[in-house]
Design an enzyme around this catalytic site. Structure first.
Site, PDB file in Angstrom:
ATOM      1  N   GLY A  51     -62.920  17.949  20.083  1.00 44.79           N
ATOM      2  CA  GLY A  51     -63.765  19.080  19.273  1.00 44.79           C
ATOM      3  C   GLY A  51     -63.246  19.835  18.126  1.00 44.79           C
ATOM      4  N   GLU A 106     -58.369  25.481  18.574  1.00 44.56           N
ATOM      5  CA  GLU A 106     -59.323  25.176  19.564  1.00 44.56           C
ATOM      6  C   GLU A 106     -61.007  25.660  18.984  1.00 44.56           C
ATOM      7  OE1 GLU A 106     -60.012  23.861  22.400  1.00 44.56           O
ATOM      8  OE2 GLU A 106     -58.370  24.168  23.844  1.00 44.56           O
ATOM      9  N   ASP A 110     -64.060  28.411  27.112  1.00 49.59           N
ATOM     10  CA  ASP A 110     -65.005  28.721  28.119  1.00 49.59           C
ATOM     11  C   ASP A 110     -64.305  29.991  29.255  1.00 49.59           C
ATOM     12  OD1 ASP A 110     -67.214  28.969  29.767  1.00 49.59           O
ATOM     13  OD2 ASP A 110     -67.614  26.957  29.778  1.00 49.59           O
ATOM     14  N   VAL A 160     -73.252  25.042  23.784  1.00 45.70           N
ATOM     15  CA  VAL A 160     -73.642  25.059  22.365  1.00 45.70           C
ATOM     16  C   VAL A 160     -73.320  23.632  21.993  1.00 45.70           C
ATOM     17  CG1 VAL A 160     -73.541  27.514  22.014  1.00 45.70           C
ATOM     18  CG2 VAL A 160     -71.394  26.266  21.985  1.00 45.70           C
ATOM     19  N   ASP A 166     -69.658  18.682  21.329  1.00 45.52           N
ATOM     20  CA  ASP A 166     -70.609  17.680  21.607  1.00 45.52           C
ATOM     21  C   ASP A 166     -71.481  18.011  22.751  1.00 45.52           C
ATOM     22  OD1 ASP A 166     -68.246  17.175  23.357  1.00 45.52           O
ATOM     23  OD2 ASP A 166     -69.588  15.249  24.063  1.00 45.52           O
ATOM     24  N   ARG A 172     -71.820  16.321  17.030  1.00 41.50           N
ATOM     25  CA  ARG A 172     -70.427  16.825  16.791  1.00 41.50           C
ATOM     26  C   ARG A 172     -70.423  17.289  15.185  1.00 41.50           C
ATOM     27  NH1 ARG A 172     -66.237  16.757  20.702  1.00 41.50           N
ATOM     28  NH2 ARG A 172     -66.524  14.856  21.988  1.00 41.50           N
TER      29      ARG A 172
HETATM   30  P1  IMP Z   1     -62.562  25.656  29.600  1.00 38.30           P
HETATM   31  O1  IMP Z   1     -61.425  25.022  30.211  1.00 38.30           O
HETATM   32  O2  IMP Z   1     -63.672  26.125  30.459  1.00 38.30           O
HETATM   33  O3  IMP Z   1     -62.066  26.922  28.714  1.00 38.30           O
HETATM   34  O4  IMP Z   1     -63.190  24.575  28.936  1.00 38.30           O
HETATM   35  C1  IMP Z   1     -62.912  24.177  27.576  1.00 38.30           C
HETATM   36  C2  IMP Z   1     -63.756  22.989  27.106  1.00 38.30           C
HETATM   37  O5  IMP Z   1     -64.930  22.619  27.774  1.00 38.30           O
HETATM   38  C3  IMP Z   1     -63.831  23.042  25.598  1.00 38.30           C
HETATM   39  O6  IMP Z   1     -62.462  22.490  24.988  1.00 38.30           O
HETATM   40  C4  IMP Z   1     -65.187  22.035  25.454  1.00 38.30           C
HETATM   41  O7  IMP Z   1     -64.676  20.636  25.398  1.00 38.30           O
HETATM   42  C5  IMP Z   1     -65.809  22.179  26.685  1.00 38.30           C
HETATM   43  N1  IMP Z   1     -66.899  23.158  26.468  1.00 38.30           N
HETATM   44  C6  IMP Z   1     -66.906  24.235  27.173  1.00 38.30           C
HETATM   45  N2  IMP Z   1     -68.114  24.943  26.878  1.00 38.30           N
HETATM   46  C7  IMP Z   1     -68.777  24.147  25.832  1.00 38.30           C
HETATM   47  C8  IMP Z   1     -70.027  24.237  25.265  1.00 38.30           C
HETATM   48  O8  IMP Z   1     -70.733  25.165  24.966  1.00 38.30           O
HETATM   49  N3  IMP Z   1     -70.543  23.086  24.454  1.00 38.30           N
HETATM   50  C9  IMP Z   1     -69.540  21.952  24.451  1.00 38.30           C
HETATM   51  N4  IMP Z   1     -68.386  21.846  25.013  1.00 38.30           N
HETATM   52  C10 IMP Z   1     -68.192  23.019  25.645  1.00 38.30           C
END
Ligand code: IMP
Length: 187
Positions: A51, A106, A110, A160, A166, A172
């Site tokens: 990403g 990054e 999320d 998103v 993606d 992407r």
């Molecule tokens: P976290 O551990 O919940 O912060 O997840 C982070 C990872 O989840 C990111 O690096 C993305 O690969 C994926 N991700 C989280 N939200 C989205 C989104 O809205 N669209 C696409 N990928 C997401």
């Protein structure tokens, strides 16, 4: 897919290509000032595949000095679209971090669970410092302990795509970031 025109794919464009580039230029200026005292080779940008590819490409080229880059690929186990913080390294860094200033690049934070794991993992390798830059941050991440030093945009809690992000490995290469039209996914 027309990567320059999201019409038909996205229900909403949350961040335009122009906004992304303007914000990356601002963040690059801030980074240039913050790391002004770093010697040659001391600042290392670490991108998380896949990403962060677009952010890395545009941010690094907005910096006014040479910078080294390396990449990690990690897989986060989770249920559905939620990550769990249990992470497996698919591709590790090729460089030694000892004594270096590491800036993790990054695309999105999320829950922050993946990032939190990554920060501790890299901190255990003896770097001079570890900081985080993300283009996008969702609301939940704003409440986390993980200190994200540079945030491009705070966005609502929606799924998103675009600019590296993606859905099922697609979209992407959209130049903007937006919410996907469910009709575009199901056909
Ligand atoms: P976290 O551990 O919940 O912060 O997840 C982070 C990872 O989840 C990111 O690096 C993305 O690969 C994926 N991700 C989280 N939200 C989205 C989104 O809205 N669209 C696409 N990928 C997401």
């Amino acid at each position: 897919m027309d990567a320059t025109d999201a019409a038909g794919l996205l229900t909403d464009v949350l961040v335009t290509e122009e906004q992304i580039h303007a914000r990356l230029a601002e963040m690059a200026a801030e980074i240039a000032s913050d790391y002004a005292d770093a010697g040659p080779g001391e600042l290392l940008l670490v991108g998380v595949l896949k990403g962060a590819v677009m952010v890395m490409a545009d941010l690094s080229r907005a910096l006014p000095f040479s910078v080294q880059m390396d990449w990690m690929a990690i897989s986060s186990y989770g249920s559905g679209t939620r990550s769990s913080g249990v992470v497996r390294i698919l591709k590790d860094l090729e460089v030694d971090l000892s004594g270096r200033h590491v800036l993790i690049v990054e695309d999105i934070v999320d829950t922050g669970l993946t990032l939190s794991w990554l920060v501790s993992n890299l901190e255990s390798r003896g770097p001079a410092s570890v900081r985080v830059l993300t283009l996008l941050r969702k609301p939940e991440a704003a409440t986390l302990d993980v200190d994200v030093r540079y945030v491009g945009f705070d966005i609502p809690d929606a799924f998103v795509v675009g600019y590296g992000l993606d859905f099922a490995q697609e979209y992407r290469n959209l130049r903007c970031v937006g919410t996907l039209d469910p009709a575009a996914v199901t056909g």
